[in-house]
Design an enzyme around this catalytic site. Structure first.
Site, PDB file in Angstrom:
ATOM      1  N   GLY A   1       0.826  -1.199   0.000  1.00  0.00           N
ATOM      2  CA  GLY A   1       0.000   0.000   0.000  1.00  0.00           C
ATOM      3  C   GLY A   1       0.859   1.247   0.000  1.00  0.00           C
ATOM      4  O   GLY A   1       2.058   1.203   0.288  1.00  0.00           O
TER       5      GLY A   1
ATOM      6  N   GLY B   1       0.870  -5.285   0.713  1.00  0.00           N
ATOM      7  CA  GLY B   1      -0.329  -5.314  -0.111  1.00  0.00           C
ATOM      8  C   GLY B   1      -0.166  -6.081  -1.400  1.00  0.00           C
ATOM      9  O   GLY B   1      -1.139  -6.616  -1.942  1.00  0.00           O
TER      10      GLY B   1
ATOM     11  N   GLU C   1       6.048  -5.444   7.762  1.00  0.00           N
ATOM     12  CA  GLU C   1       5.268  -4.494   8.558  1.00  0.00           C
ATOM     13  C   GLU C   1       5.855  -4.208   9.931  1.00  0.00           C
ATOM     14  O   GLU C   1       5.778  -3.072  10.424  1.00  0.00           O
ATOM     15  CB  GLU C   1       3.829  -5.009   8.698  1.00  0.00           C
TER      16      GLU C   1
ATOM     17  N   ASP D   1      -0.743  -7.831   7.491  1.00  0.00           N
ATOM     18  CA  ASP D   1      -2.174  -7.705   7.182  1.00  0.00           C
ATOM     19  C   ASP D   1      -2.457  -8.279   5.806  1.00  0.00           C
ATOM     20  O   ASP D   1      -1.780  -9.190   5.376  1.00  0.00           O
ATOM     21  CB  ASP D   1      -2.640  -6.243   7.344  1.00  0.00           C
TER      22      ASP D   1
END
Length: 368
Positions: free
Chosen positions: A79, A128, A151, A159
């Site tokens: 992302g 992502g 992350e 995630d």
């Protein structure tokens, strides 16, 4: 509408589309088109992609979907973290969560998609980018395929469904990836099941043409695949299993330190990597890995949304992004500073139900 999407610049001037969604014969082709930004995801890209998948599911003329990244450096690096950082610093948490809410819904859409979904991935596949590839029916890796879930190094948590797919990797490799942010090569990804086949990047155009012609997917892969490159990580499987099966980050580090003292450079490097990460993120990530193997995709993504909803109102995410992406001094000041100073109850609070604002899903798409 099945043609390419069009991105509009903030000043109203036409610019290069961020994402191209097109129907070519019986194949729906999605090209992530931000090569200078390593094809990092924006909300517009998420929405365009979700819309294309919806249209193509209903289109009997579409037999399979292919997703690829523009340029030769990345499939998708994740992302747009800088944008999320700026929104959070401005107090626009609702806007941050809109992105993650829609991104996680897209991850689920991919996981449950009823038609073959192929990610043709070379270069960087992180964060992502993993969510756009690993959940599909086929991940086809080029020789420069580089996979990571980084992350914890920016005060975030794994995630995009990592709570679902990382615990399902063999030999506790998912725990290793989540805590160290280490990178997997093409050979590693094939050895541990992240990728399904290796097709050299020079053969990608012909592979795409086979899919466009409607060739059976297995036959197309067989025609273009090459033997998997060697995996440097596979020989460490037993050590990873032994060290990363421990019940706490502290115990994992103790195991690694012992192996390091016995001569394992791999263990020493892994321990050093873990100690550079946000203690809070490490504890959250380990808890995700411990519970994720028993969760379905819906509950895994819902758990991640609960976590991110709380992380964005804390400190470590902004400090981590500042240190790694904004100032690039690589000297984050985590709070708390050490794993030992964390309280386990505080970690459980990140995973607790939100009450209002839980992640929900389109009821017409079946759960799994």
């Amino acid at each position: 509408m099945s043609g390419p999407s069009v991105a509009i610049a903030h000043l109203g001037v036409m610019s290069e589309p961020e994402i191209i969604c097109e129907k070519v014969a019986s194949c729906g082709i999605i090209t992530l088109n931000r090569p200078k930004a390593l094809n990092a995801l924006t909300l517009n890209m998420v929405r365009e992609m979700a819309g294309a998948l919806d249209r193509w599911e209903e289109d009997a003329g579409i037999g399979r979907v292919l997703v690829r990244g523009a340029g030769d450096k990345a499939f998708c690096a994740g992302g747009d973290i800088r944008a999320m950082y700026e929104l959070g610093k401005a107090g626009r948490h609702a806007d941050q969560l809109t992105f993650w809410r829609e991104e996680y819904r897209l991850n689920r859409r991919i996981k449950l998609y009823p038609k073959p979904y192929l990610a043709l991935a070379d270069g960087i596949v992180m964060g992502g980018g993993a969510g756009l590839s690993v959940h599909g029916s086929h991940v086809i890796a080029g020789e420069n395929f580089t996979f990571a879930m980084p992350e914890a190094g920016i005060g975030f948590a794994p995630d995009v469904g990592a709570t679902f797919f990382l615990p399902r990797l063999p030999a506790h490799a998912g725990v290793y990836l989540a805590l160290t942010s280490s990178r997997m090569s093409c050979g590693d990804a094939l050895a541990f099941g992240i990728a399904r086949a290796h097709v050299p990047s020079a053969r990608h155009p012909e592979f795409v043409q086979r899919l466009i012609r409607g060739e059976e997917i297995g036959a197309a892969i067989a025609a273009e695949r090459a033997p998997p490159p060697a995996s440097a990580l596979a020989p460490q499987s037993a050590l990873i299993e032994r060290c990363f099966s421990a019940a706490s980050v502290f115990a994992i580090l103790s195991n690694l330190d012992g192996a390091g003292q016995a001569g394992s450079e791999f263990a020493r490097s892994a321990a050093q990597a873990i100690r550079s990460k946000s203690p809070t993120s490490l504890a959250i990530a380990l808890r995700q890995m411990q519970i994720g193997g028993k969760l379905g995709i819906d509950e895994a993504l819902r758990t991640e949304f609960r976590i991110v909803s709380r992380i964005v109102t804390g400190q470590d995410f902004y400090e981590g992004v500042r240190a790694v992406i904004i100032d690039k001094d690589n000297r984050p000041r985590w709070n708390p500073v050490t794993i030992e100073s964390l309280e386990s109850s505080s970690i459980e609070s990140y995973l607790a139900p939100l009450g209002e604002g839980e992640l929900d899903f389109n009821p017409q798409v079946g759960a799994r």
